[in-house]
Enzyme design. Sequence first.
Site, PDB file in Angstrom:
ATOM      1  N   HIS A 110      -6.373  -7.172  -8.206  1.00 12.05           N
ATOM      2  CA  HIS A 110      -6.391  -8.763  -8.796  1.00 12.05           C
ATOM      3  C   HIS A 110      -7.694  -9.011  -9.616  1.00 12.05           C
ATOM      4  CE1 HIS A 110      -2.825  -9.980  -6.079  1.00 12.05           C
ATOM      5  NE2 HIS A 110      -3.359  -9.041  -5.287  1.00 12.05           N
ATOM      6  N   THR A 158     -13.192   0.435   0.398  1.00  5.39           N
ATOM      7  CA  THR A 158     -13.327  -0.575  -0.785  1.00  5.39           C
ATOM      8  C   THR A 158     -14.107  -0.182  -1.761  1.00  5.39           C
ATOM      9  OG1 THR A 158     -15.239  -1.519   0.291  1.00  5.39           O
ATOM     10  CG2 THR A 158     -13.213  -2.341   1.013  1.00  5.39           C
TER      11      THR A 158
END
Length: 196
Positions: A110, A158
């Site tokens: 996103h 991540t």
Amino acid sequence: MSRPTTSLVSRLLAAAGLDLGIAVRHVVLNVVAGSVLLPRPLRRLVYLLAGVDARTSNVFPGVRLTGTALSLGEQTFLNHDCYLDVGKGRIDIGARCHLAPAVMVLTATHDLAAADRRAERYLTTTIEDDVWLGARATVLPGVTIGRGCVVAAGAVVTEDCAPGGLYAGVPARRVRDLAPAAPSAPSEAVLAGGRA
């Protein structure tokens, strides 16, 4: 037909065409190739015919692919229920990697800066040679996991992982250095297409 009706019909037909393409891709990659009834060498053949760069037959039933922008290196092993998000992004997995059950590798992300396009960014996620991802590990979009890494079960990666480390936690952090692997000949089981 009035112009608004024609526009609506065009949009509906385009959406139906997109959904049909997704459905066909799902049937080929996940229902047919993912079946427990299909032997691994035939699964590899289905992947190759669909456009996946599969240089291994060690893909077990239940692996879910959302597209074909995928490269699997020699002697790499994907266990049951792995999820590879290659609908619009790309995943490159090197040689001799092992993905334990239910590993998730993602490419869609996103963009938080643009309110009108929050889910339209697709990245390449890379897993280099000789990596082991523990059960239910998650690799987020755009990450590179360096050669010889081990990612603990349940970890969420991540950011990039430097080569030769053990990573664990949420988010995954390097918890120790690993000794480099000694060069060795592949086992007979791996050469025969079985488990190492």
